[in-house]
Write a protein that holds these residues in place. Sequence first.
Motif, PDB file in Angstrom:
ATOM      1  N   HIS A 150     -19.972 -71.425  94.672  1.00 39.32           N
ATOM      2  CA  HIS A 150     -20.801 -72.723  94.545  1.00 39.32           C
ATOM      3  C   HIS A 150     -19.976 -73.597  93.279  1.00 39.32           C
ATOM      4  CE1 HIS A 150     -23.661 -71.006  91.275  1.00 39.32           C
ATOM      5  NE2 HIS A 150     -22.969 -71.596  90.730  1.00 39.32           N
ATOM      6  N   HIS A 198     -27.535 -72.101  96.392  1.00 40.98           N
ATOM      7  CA  HIS A 198     -26.812 -73.696  96.294  1.00 40.98           C
ATOM      8  C   HIS A 198     -25.429 -73.472  96.272  1.00 40.98           C
ATOM      9  CE1 HIS A 198     -27.134 -72.054  91.887  1.00 40.98           C
ATOM     10  NE2 HIS A 198     -26.009 -72.850  91.787  1.00 40.98           N
ATOM     11  N   HIS A 212     -18.137 -75.909  86.329  1.00 37.70           N
ATOM     12  CA  HIS A 212     -17.568 -74.567  86.903  1.00 37.70           C
ATOM     13  C   HIS A 212     -17.585 -74.307  88.216  1.00 37.70           C
ATOM     14  CE1 HIS A 212     -22.280 -73.628  86.554  1.00 37.70           C
ATOM     15  NE2 HIS A 212     -21.669 -73.046  87.703  1.00 37.70           N
ATOM     16  N   LEU A 214     -18.448 -70.801  90.976  1.00 40.72           N
ATOM     17  CA  LEU A 214     -18.925 -69.350  90.778  1.00 40.72           C
ATOM     18  C   LEU A 214     -18.345 -68.518  92.021  1.00 40.72           C
ATOM     19  CD1 LEU A 214     -21.850 -67.478  90.813  1.00 40.72           C
ATOM     20  CD2 LEU A 214     -21.387 -67.968  92.952  1.00 40.72           C
ATOM     21  N   TYR A 253     -20.404 -66.457  82.188  1.00 36.34           N
ATOM     22  CA  TYR A 253     -19.266 -68.018  82.132  1.00 36.34           C
ATOM     23  C   TYR A 253     -18.312 -67.745  81.181  1.00 36.34           C
ATOM     24  CZ  TYR A 253     -23.574 -70.308  84.482  1.00 36.34           C
ATOM     25  OH  TYR A 253     -24.392 -70.689  85.410  1.00 36.34           O
ATOM     26  N   GLU A 263     -17.921 -69.118  86.596  1.00 40.42           N
ATOM     27  CA  GLU A 263     -19.123 -68.344  86.662  1.00 40.42           C
ATOM     28  C   GLU A 263     -18.869 -66.892  87.490  1.00 40.42           C
ATOM     29  OE1 GLU A 263     -22.915 -70.037  87.974  1.00 40.42           O
ATOM     30  OE2 GLU A 263     -24.176 -68.244  87.401  1.00 40.42           O
TER      31      GLU A 263
END
Length: 309
Positions: A150, A198, A212, A214, A253, A263
């Motif tokens: 994400h 998400h 960021h 992920l 993070y 992340e």
Amino acid sequence: MPMPMPLIDQLGYLAFEVSDLAAWEAFATGVLGLAVARRWDGGLALRMDGHAARFFVHHGPADDLAAIGWQVADEATLEAVAARLRGAGHDVREGTAAEAALRGVVRLVVTRDPAGNAQELYFGPARAAEPFTSPLVRSGFVADDLGLGHLVVSTADDVATGAFYRDLLGFKLSDRIACTFYGHAVDITFLHTNPRHHTLAFGGPQPKRLHHFLLEVRSLDDVGAALDRAAAAGVRIAQMIGRHPNDKMISFYALTPSGFQFELGTGGRLVDDASWEPCVHDRISEWGHHPPERYAPRRPKPAAPGGAS
Ligand SMILES: [Fe+2]
């Protein structure tokens, strides 16, 4: 207005413009555990799963997000979403054959979200000839049909950004987090386009286009190993390990060589639209995610030596 069905299958790729390509290659392979898929003059592509490439890293001064690649199912869906965007007044440009070849896709169109973040919508990604394996990430990444992970993008206007992704691209609301975190007011909206909790989130302007991205791995051991690799490589840790209340991800993070963050986590939950009820969470983490420089003072201080001279 009736809400459209999700038009986007997944977050297919991210493109970055980076000032230090060699540092990025070392970071992406040695810390994240990605593999170089191919190189060209001024760039490289990285892979993490069955897709031939998930990241395109281009040499340039921006040190920021260059494009978000959204994968749709087929040419009819691509034309439908392009028509929907044009109908709402967005400029949509047909990608060139050279652009499609660079990304390894059959066809793409290019537009921007209301904050100016470049969007490349495409179908027909190239698949890797060999399964992905990594000596660093032994459990493997959670990607493939759920997308590469994400991202959290910068917005100038959360209402306009939400309308773009929800009303035009068909994303659905997962939930929000509204709270204060180390003195900063936080109000983040989380959207999904497949069962991953998400795929996109936003909460106001950020220093860069990308706050960021992920990557999810399949074991907690691979999160800890990545944290060790980041520390050993001198990567600045932004938030120590913790668990979010909404997606349940256990993650940390840290900074990429371009200054925006990544992340890396495990255990993200999946959502089922048939039963999912969006809600508002009043904290960003169930535990952890402390900035290390803020967390350190919580350690007991050693007793002051007596009789200091
Ligand atoms: Fe995240």
